[in-house]
Design a protein around this motif. Structure first.
Motif: not given
Ligand code: ASP
Length: 599
Positions: A178, A200, A202, A205, A224, A238, A240, A456, A492-494, A496, A537-539
């Motif tokens: 992150e 995270s 990340q 998951k 963090r 989060q 997640d 990321h 926020g997420g995406s 992958r 996914g997203i968090a």
């Molecule tokens: N891992 C990302 C974050 O913590 C979220 C994600 O892309 O699912 O911001």
């Protein structure tokens, strides 16, 4: 006199007129007491509310105890519910009745308090955090954590109903991608090596998707080590989640359903779905930020073409250097924004790195609009065109900003926020949810002369932009999505990258060499070799949701035991020094600290 406190008949907030005549047992904290000679009144409080207790000399022993009570002593009583008759207190739900006490037991005595629990007065924050258990006795403070609990439960129920599996991921792990600083934990068994606490889950998951779980969601703590601002905590929670065989719409749809549930549970509010979407480019153009507050208008206007035509060197120089000129129109600002206020804005702009804030007031002359004050004389020749383009009219103030695109966006975005407050543009109880999509995959860092990921490095590029990866990487947009609520990024997420060749290409672009990629992310790269489904996914920042829905000023109010802005915990005294023996065991030593102020 012992009272069977484990056989409470009611909570302190339960009693009503229909209970008159009942024999009851209550237990709780002394909220306040009033001595009226032969009669003493005590309010006893628990997590449900308070009841008035009445002690009379007909129960002499109990009356004596009542007279010696301190606020926050813990008591249990038995007695009979009576009507308060004409002395009803309409301000509290139990106000129609009181309990005449027959027996009382003081279960625990309270020392003099560092601050009163029964008053609204906010003691200094460090003191409240040091005695957080006392602070949390206040109903308003406790209600925030209870609402947080209800939101968490609604989220869990939602994901459970939609076939998501909740699986825990490790805390003692390796650096996650992150981009913030890691908290490190030294290993004793393998001295000289360190775990990192996860920023995270990340990678874990993503591995769940490769493992075939299909849908995962977890409410999880992340860490963090960043410089703390008002809305950051070193450890935070989060929500997640990750889904396999999905496109962006699928993840966004699942989130929309969940957010709907959160609003219903938290506030009883129905939010409409789907949420509007805006590209990052449009958001920057219109609002100067990728997390716009769309509860009010006041959008930026690009007047670079017009500004070129003036003799005004501030505009011309900025444009010659490749920059732009944009402006913001404050409706009715000519009257409402005093010199003192606009001078204040100029100072604030300087405070965040800008050099000034040229402005004009718009008036109406015989020959059309006339600019006054500020830089009026330089821009009067294009006054009519500016007003036309920016939608300004007599009575407004126009603020100009020349400079690089990024600077202009930053300063006008800030100014827009200050103006919204001062001009009272933000409607109460409005919840504007917005998806921002199509971010640039990479951002160029001038100082380091290299690309960084906007999100990321596992974020997938848009399919239609893949061909630009080799030729013009700065133009590649990604499959990320950020959810913005009233100008605050809430999730926020995406989608992958699920192909190893693409992932390797992105690492190369980011200047992450094969060795480094192997060292940092070998376990993900390895997994991509063995059949990775498309996934995304997203968090969500769970604390931030709780903060918004409880209308709290700070994240600290919705976290049970938060850290201060200096990342300390006044309650436990963490972080603290450790003994030389503990350091020895870890083969660690602490360097002498740098001296402060030359001392
Ligand atoms: N891992 C990302 C974050 O913590 C979220 C994600 O892309 O699912 O911001």
């Amino acid at each position: 006199m012992p009272v069977a406190y484990n056989k409470r008949t009611h909570y302190c907030g339960d009693l009503r007129a229909c209970d008159v005549g009942k024999a009851v047992t209550l237990a709780g904290w002394v909220n306040s007491s009033r001595d009226h000679g032969g009669m003493t009144f005590v309010d006893v409080r628990d997590h449900t509310g308070k009841s008035q207790l009445r002690f009379t000399s007909s129960h002499g022993e109990a009356h004596d105890v009542a007279q010696s009570l301190h606020n926050e002593d813990v008591i249990a009583i038995t007695g009979t519910v009576l009507s308060r008759g004409e002395w009803v207190n309409p301000k509290i739900p139990t106000g129609e009745v009181e309990v005449e006490v027959a027996e009382i037991e003081r279960l625990s005595e309270c020392d003099p308090l560092p601050f009163q629990v029964n008053e609204d007065f906010e003691a200094n924050e460090d003191l409240c955090l040091k005695y957080r258990f006392l602070h949390l006795r206040r109903p308003e403070a406790q209600e925030k954590l209870r609402l947080r609990h209800r939101i968490g439960r609604a989220i869990r129920e939602y994901f459970h109903e939609h076939n998501f599996v909740e699986i825990e991921t490790p805390f003692l792990t390796k650096s996650t991608p992150e981009g913030a600083r890691d908290y490190l934990v030294p290993s004793r068994v393998r001295a000289g090596t360190f775990y990192a606490l996860p920023q995270s889950p990340q990678i874990f998951k993503q591995l769940f998707m490769i493992a075939g779980f299909d849908r995962y969601a977890q409410i999880v703590r992340c860490f963090r080590d960043e410089d703390l601002r008002a809305d950051r905590q070193p450890e935070f929670t989060q929500l997640d989640m990750e889904m396999a065989f999905v496109q962006r719409d699928d993840v966004m749809g699942a989130v929309e359903g969940c957010v709907q549930r959160i609003f219903k549970e938290g506030l009883g509010v129905d939010v409409e779905i789907p949420f509007p979407r805006m590209t990052e480019h449009e958001a920057m153009e219109r609002y100067g930020t990728d997390r716009p507050d769309t509860r009010f208008g006041m959008e930026l206007s690009d007047i670079t073409d017009l500004a070129k035509e003036t003799e005004f060197s501030v505009f011309r120089d900025a444009i010659a250097a490749g920059g732009v000129v944009k402006c913001l129109v404050a409706k009715g600002g000519a009257d409402k924004l005093t010199r003192k206020i606009t001078d204040g804005y100029t100072e604030q702009i300087r405070g965040i790195g800008g050099s000034g804030l040229p402005l004009v007031k718009v008036g109406q002359g015989d020959g059309g609009v006339e600019f006054a004050t500020g830089v009026a004389k330089f821009v009067q020749p294009i006054a009519a065109q500016i007003c036309d383009k920016a939608g300004a009219e007599a009575g407004d103030t126009i603020f100009f900003m020349p400079g690089t695109y990024a600077d202009v966006c930053k300063y006008l975005d800030n100014l827009r926020g200050w103006l919204a407050k001062d001009l009272d543009l933000i409607p109460a109880d409005k919840w504007n949810l917005l998806w921002v999509i199509d971010f640039p995959l990479l951002v160029w860092d001038e100082e380091e002369q290299r690309w960084f990921s906007t999100h990321h490095p596992f974020t997938a590029p848009l399919d239609e932009d893949m061909y630009l990866l080799d030729t013009d990487p700065g133009k590649v947009r990604d499959k990320a999505y950020d959810l913005v609520l009233n100008g605050i990024e809430m999730a926020g997420g995406s989608i992958r990258i699920h192909r190893r060749d693409v992932q390797n290409k992105i690492f190369r672009l980011l200047g992450i060499g094969e060795e480094e990629a192997k060292a940092k992310f070998e376990f993900l790269l390895d997994a991509l070799r063995f059949g990775a489904p498309p996934h995304g996914g997203i968090a969500f920042g769970f604390d931030r949701w709780a903060m918004m829905l409880t209308k709290s000023e700070s994240l600290r109010e919705v976290i049970a035991y938060p850290k201060t802005q200096r990342a300390t915990c006044p309650l436990t005294g963490a972080p603290s020094e450790v003994s030389p023996a503990q350091l020895d065991e870890l083969f660690l030593s602490v360097k002498p600290l740098p001296k402060k102020d030359g001392k």
